[in-house]
Every structure is written in structure tokens, then in C-alpha cells.
Design a protein around this motif. Structure first.
Motif, PDB file in Angstrom:
ATOM      1  N   SER A   6      32.316  12.242  22.499  1.00  0.00           N
ATOM      2  CA  SER A   6      31.494  12.890  23.506  1.00  0.00           C
ATOM      3  C   SER A   6      32.306  13.120  24.771  1.00  0.00           C
ATOM      4  CB  SER A   6      30.270  12.034  23.803  1.00  0.00           C
ATOM      5  OG  SER A   6      29.510  12.616  24.824  1.00  0.00           O
ATOM      6  N   ALA A  72      32.658  20.720  17.256  1.00  0.00           N
ATOM      7  CA  ALA A  72      32.033  19.878  18.277  1.00  0.00           C
ATOM      8  C   ALA A  72      32.615  18.474  18.323  1.00  0.00           C
ATOM      9  CB  ALA A  72      30.524  19.806  18.051  1.00  0.00           C
ATOM     10  N   ASP A 110      16.809  29.805  20.701  1.00  0.00           N
ATOM     11  CA  ASP A 110      18.263  29.761  20.510  1.00  0.00           C
ATOM     12  C   ASP A 110      18.979  30.002  21.835  1.00  0.00           C
ATOM     13  OD1 ASP A 110      20.699  29.648  18.956  1.00  0.00           O
ATOM     14  OD2 ASP A 110      20.791  31.840  19.082  1.00  0.00           O
ATOM     15  N   ASP A 117      22.276  20.126  26.216  1.00  0.00           N
ATOM     16  CA  ASP A 117      23.398  19.259  25.893  1.00  0.00           C
ATOM     17  C   ASP A 117      24.644  20.049  25.506  1.00  0.00           C
ATOM     18  OD1 ASP A 117      24.748  16.814  25.212  1.00  0.00           O
ATOM     19  OD2 ASP A 117      24.312  17.273  23.101  1.00  0.00           O
ATOM     20  N   ARG A 120      25.109  23.922  24.028  1.00  0.00           N
ATOM     21  CA  ARG A 120      25.077  24.319  22.624  1.00  0.00           C
ATOM     22  C   ARG A 120      23.759  25.007  22.300  1.00  0.00           C
ATOM     23  NH1 ARG A 120      26.331  19.348  19.065  1.00  0.00           N
ATOM     24  NH2 ARG A 120      26.724  20.907  17.489  1.00  0.00           N
ATOM     25  N   THR A 121      23.848  26.188  21.729  1.00  0.00           N
ATOM     26  CA  THR A 121      22.674  26.913  21.270  1.00  0.00           C
ATOM     27  C   THR A 121      22.235  26.336  19.928  1.00  0.00           C
ATOM     28  OG1 THR A 121      24.063  28.519  20.140  1.00  0.00           O
ATOM     29  CG2 THR A 121      23.403  29.051  22.407  1.00  0.00           C
ATOM     30  N   LEU A 122      21.135  26.843  19.426  1.00  0.00           N
ATOM     31  CA  LEU A 122      20.657  26.384  18.125  1.00  0.00           C
ATOM     32  C   LEU A 122      21.690  26.681  17.038  1.00  0.00           C
ATOM     33  CD1 LEU A 122      18.371  25.049  16.620  1.00  0.00           C
ATOM     34  CD2 LEU A 122      17.232  27.267  16.463  1.00  0.00           C
ATOM     35  N   ASP A 124      24.869  26.931  17.417  1.00  0.00           N
ATOM     36  CA  ASP A 124      25.989  26.000  17.608  1.00  0.00           C
ATOM     37  C   ASP A 124      25.679  24.655  16.957  1.00  0.00           C
ATOM     38  OD1 ASP A 124      27.920  27.426  19.156  1.00  0.00           O
ATOM     39  OD2 ASP A 124      26.646  27.202  20.916  1.00  0.00           O
ATOM     40  N   ARG A 125      24.459  24.190  17.149  1.00  0.00           N
ATOM     41  CA  ARG A 125      24.068  22.907  16.562  1.00  0.00           C
ATOM     42  C   ARG A 125      24.076  22.977  15.033  1.00  0.00           C
ATOM     43  NH1 ARG A 125      21.602  19.730  20.684  1.00  0.00           N
ATOM     44  NH2 ARG A 125      21.498  20.945  22.592  1.00  0.00           N
ATOM     45  N   ASP A 128      27.655  23.016  14.109  1.00  0.00           N
ATOM     46  CA  ASP A 128      28.371  21.888  14.728  1.00  0.00           C
ATOM     47  C   ASP A 128      29.578  22.385  15.532  1.00  0.00           C
ATOM     48  OD1 ASP A 128      28.564  19.239  15.432  1.00  0.00           O
ATOM     49  OD2 ASP A 128      29.804  18.710  13.706  1.00  0.00           O
TER      50      ASP A 128
END
Length: 134
Positions: A6, A72, A110, A117, A120-122, A124-125, A128
Motif C-alpha cells: 500500500s 496495483a 465507475d 481509494d 481506482r475506478t470500478l 481498475d478494481r 487490479d
């Protein structure tokens, strides 16, 4: 995710070794530039150009603006397959389909997630990834 990972990707003022996350405005600019390039080239030119850049974690707009799509966890640029999955499947097929089915709610969610956090868009999540400056 571990504390070290992180820490590795978060922005830290004065820490030149830490990748800088692209701001929401920078990400919006990339979307606009990609949209204009897709429209001007009828999508074909953009797709050909993008196919050369995906292995560097970039789209044509991201190359122009100096952005890189990175893993990420490791901060390394994603490869061709993952970039194609993120851009062509998640952003184009899924976002378009779910955007139509939900009357734009999916697209709004999105986009708004970029303010959360690690920006990051949807999509991106789901892939990852994070978007950082080169």
C-alpha cells in the motif's frame, strides 16, 4: 494487501521513488483524448495504435499524456493481455453493456469511484490496476 505494498503505490510528497497516481482530472483528460482519437480514426486507427502500446500499459491518450496503467500490487506496467482485458473487455464491452442496461448508473458509479481509494475506478478494481505517471 500488505502495508508495504500500500505504501509503495500511494502518493508521498518528497518521495521520488514512489509512483505518482494520475489525478481524476488527468484521467478524464485521457478519456476525452482517447474518445476524440477513436472518433477521428473511426476506431480503426486507435485500435492499431493501441495494439502497439498495450504491452507498455498504455493507450494512445495515455502515451500522449505520460500515463501508465500499472499493476496495483507491484507498480509495474501491465502487459498486453491485461491491458486488452481492461480496455477492450472491461471498459468497452462491460461498461457499454452494463451502462445501457442500468441506464447509465454503472457508468456513473465507475467514474465516481476515481475519487476513492488510490483513485481506482470500478474497472481498475476489476483489473487490479492503478494509473500512474510515467
Amino acid at each position: 494487501m500488505t502495508q508495504a505494498t500500500s505504501h509503495q503505490i500511494n502518493q508521498h510528497v518528497g518521495d521520488p521513488s514512489s509512483p505518482r497516481l494520475v489525478s481524476p482530472a488527468g484521467r478524464l483528460a485521457a478519456q476525452i483524448v482517447d474518445g476524440v482519437l477513436i472518433a477521428v480514426t473511426a476506431g480503426i486507427g486507435w485500435l492499431v495504435w493501441a495494439s502497439w502500446l498495450f504491452d507498455r500499459g498504455q493507450t494512445p491518450a495515455r502515451q500522449i499524456l505520460g500515463h501508465v496503467v500499472a499493476d496495483a500490487r507491484t507498480s509495474r506496467p501491465v502487459g498486453w493481455r491485461r491491458m486488452a482485458y481492461r480496455e477492450l473487455f472491461l471498459k468497452f464491452v462491460c461498461a457499454y453493456t452494463f451502462g445501457v442496461v442500468t441506464l447509465g448508473v454503472f457508468t456513473l458509479i465507475d467514474a465516481v469511484m476515481v475519487f476513492g481509494d488510490r483513485r481506482r475506478t470500478l474497472h481498475d478494481r476489476m483489473a487490479d490496476t492503478v494509473v500512474v505517471h510515467r
